[in-house]
Scaffold this motif. Sequence first.
Motif, short mmCIF file in Angstrom:
data_model
loop_
_atom_site.label_atom_id
_atom_site.label_comp_id
_atom_site.label_asym_id
_atom_site.label_seq_id
_atom_site.Cartn_x
_atom_site.Cartn_y
_atom_site.Cartn_z
N GLY A 289 0.81 -1.21 0.00
CA GLY A 289 0.00 0.00 0.00
C GLY A 289 0.84 1.25 0.00
N TYR A 290 1.93 1.23 0.75
CA TYR A 290 2.80 2.39 0.85
C TYR A 290 3.41 2.74 -0.50
CZ TYR A 290 6.86 5.20 2.21
OH TYR A 290 7.80 6.20 2.31
N LEU A 291 4.05 1.77 -1.14
CA LEU A 291 4.77 2.05 -2.38
C LEU A 291 3.84 2.30 -3.57
CD1 LEU A 291 7.74 -0.47 -2.07
CD2 LEU A 291 7.83 2.03 -1.87
N LEU A 292 2.68 1.66 -3.58
CA LEU A 292 1.80 1.78 -4.75
C LEU A 292 0.91 3.01 -4.71
CD1 LEU A 292 0.76 -1.98 -5.13
CD2 LEU A 292 2.36 -0.69 -6.58
N HIS A 293 0.47 3.43 -3.52
CA HIS A 293 -0.48 4.54 -3.49
C HIS A 293 0.17 5.85 -3.94
CE1 HIS A 293 1.29 6.14 0.25
NE2 HIS A 293 0.55 7.20 0.06
N GLY A 294 1.50 5.92 -3.86
CA GLY A 294 2.18 7.13 -4.27
C GLY A 294 1.99 7.47 -5.74
N PHE A 295 1.84 6.44 -6.59
CA PHE A 295 1.60 6.71 -8.01
C PHE A 295 0.28 7.46 -8.20
CE2 PHE A 295 4.45 3.00 -8.22
CZ PHE A 295 5.42 3.49 -9.09
N LEU A 296 -0.74 7.07 -7.44
CA LEU A 296 -2.05 7.73 -7.56
C LEU A 296 -2.02 9.14 -6.97
CD1 LEU A 296 -4.34 4.71 -6.61
CD2 LEU A 296 -3.89 5.64 -8.88
N VAL A 323 -11.75 8.47 0.22
CA VAL A 323 -11.21 7.82 -0.98
C VAL A 323 -9.79 7.34 -0.72
CG1 VAL A 323 -10.48 8.21 -3.36
CG2 VAL A 323 -12.71 9.03 -2.60
N ALA A 324 -8.99 8.17 -0.06
CA ALA A 324 -7.61 7.78 0.25
C ALA A 324 -7.57 6.53 1.10
CB ALA A 324 -6.89 8.92 0.96
N ALA A 325 -8.44 6.47 2.12
CA ALA A 325 -8.49 5.30 2.99
C ALA A 325 -8.91 4.06 2.22
CB ALA A 325 -9.44 5.55 4.17
N ALA A 326 -9.91 4.20 1.34
CA ALA A 326 -10.40 3.05 0.57
C ALA A 326 -9.35 2.55 -0.41
CB ALA A 326 -11.68 3.44 -0.17
N VAL A 327 -8.67 3.46 -1.08
CA VAL A 327 -7.68 3.06 -2.09
C VAL A 327 -6.50 2.35 -1.45
CG1 VAL A 327 -6.00 3.93 -3.76
CG2 VAL A 327 -8.34 4.80 -3.78
N VAL A 328 -5.96 2.90 -0.36
CA VAL A 328 -4.80 2.25 0.26
C VAL A 328 -5.20 0.92 0.88
CG1 VAL A 328 -4.89 3.22 2.61
CG2 VAL A 328 -2.68 2.80 1.51
N THR A 329 -6.44 0.82 1.34
CA THR A 329 -6.92 -0.47 1.86
C THR A 329 -6.91 -1.51 0.74
OG1 THR A 329 -8.30 0.57 3.55
CG2 THR A 329 -8.90 -1.66 2.87
N LEU A 330 -7.41 -1.14 -0.42
CA LEU A 330 -7.41 -2.05 -1.57
C LEU A 330 -6.00 -2.47 -1.94
CD1 LEU A 330 -8.93 -3.43 -3.93
CD2 LEU A 330 -8.65 -1.30 -5.21
N LEU A 331 -5.06 -1.56 -1.86
CA LEU A 331 -3.68 -1.85 -2.27
C LEU A 331 -2.95 -2.75 -1.27
CD1 LEU A 331 -2.59 1.65 -3.62
CD2 LEU A 331 -3.28 -0.36 -4.93
N CYS A 332 -3.52 -2.94 -0.09
CA CYS A 332 -2.91 -3.84 0.91
C CYS A 332 -3.49 -5.24 0.86
CB CYS A 332 -3.12 -3.27 2.32
SG CYS A 332 -2.23 -1.74 2.67
N THR A 333 -4.46 -5.49 0.00
CA THR A 333 -5.17 -6.77 0.00
C THR A 333 -4.31 -7.89 -0.58
OG1 THR A 333 -6.18 -6.21 -2.12
CG2 THR A 333 -7.44 -5.69 -0.13
N PRO A 334 -4.61 -9.15 -0.22
CA PRO A 334 -3.83 -10.29 -0.72
C PRO A 334 -3.73 -10.38 -2.23
CG PRO A 334 -5.11 -10.97 1.17
CD PRO A 334 -5.55 -9.56 0.87
#
Length: 366
Positions: A289-296, A323-334
Amino acid sequence: MPSPRTRDSPQTDTAPAGPQAKPARQRDAFFDNAKYLAIVLVAMGHTWEPLTDHSRTAEALYMVVYAFHMPAFILISGYFSRSFDMRADRLQRLVTGIAVPYILFEAAYSVFKKVADDDPAHPISLLDPWYLTWFLVALFVWRLTTPLWKVVRWPVPLALAIAVLASISPDIGDDLDLQRVLQFLPFFVIGLFMKPEHFQLMRRREVRILSVPVFAAALVVAYWAAPRMTSAWFYHRDSAQELGTLWWAGVVMTLALFGCSMVLTACFFSWVPRRKMWFTVLGAGTLYGYLLHGFLVKGGRFWGWFDYKWLHEPLGEILVTLVAAAVVTLLCTPPIQRAFRFAMEPKMEWAFKRDATELARDRGKS
């Protein structure tokens, strides 16, 4: 920031190999919960940044969150680095779990800026981390120095002295973001020497109750300070002179912010759930989530997503936060973890020699 999973960590995901195998040590839900909640705050903070110029409230929230979310992550990283030594397998995991992701994502972010921001002159430099990748450099350096901190007599005062000296040393430069590496160092060292009972102490009921007025007071102070000071102090990215103040201000601010960060971090930990929650499983994917959300987040800045006037009003700020909370949550999923494991946790067995113990074991089986 989030710490990559390591097999030498007290938390493991391995299951017993068979009826004769010893039961696997379970992951502690408290730490996975803490990492997930902290990464949500990181994502929120990054999306609040474009809104702070027009909202004193957003600036105050931004300051309070930035005072403790990275210290909390770094402290946890230090806690789970306690067993690190120079053993071959641990050095290999340091390379595959931190160094390789840094190289890949530093290159990816640099190319992304070239294209998305129409900035073809932006360099690809492994010596100058851009945006989020500084944390991987810092974690690599901190973890390598772990054996040293275990032998010095006063590790925390020494680390704090180094942070203070860094804050008044403008000649350190930008290579490897050493200002951040050194100024955030005390939180990692504190994590190295924390014990489970310290976290138990922070999770006591009276601490939880006391944390409410402490956070309220922090918000009031931040609201007062928002137009009077720059939030750049919370990044620990520059020296006092680079922020346009006298050298002694670096000493005062480093010590003051260290104290504030430790108090707010303790308050944050006091409210982290101890039991398994619906989001506990996401704690293992916070590096993703940390590394990927930065692109968005950066893409949103490049493409003008934050320029709409209504986003700078209270309802717009709440929407951006959700929206930020939802997106980073998605990016941490299995599923996201499986898709990007090749970059985050590559095995790379081909790159390392097999040690003598493993070779002897294989010869005994043949």
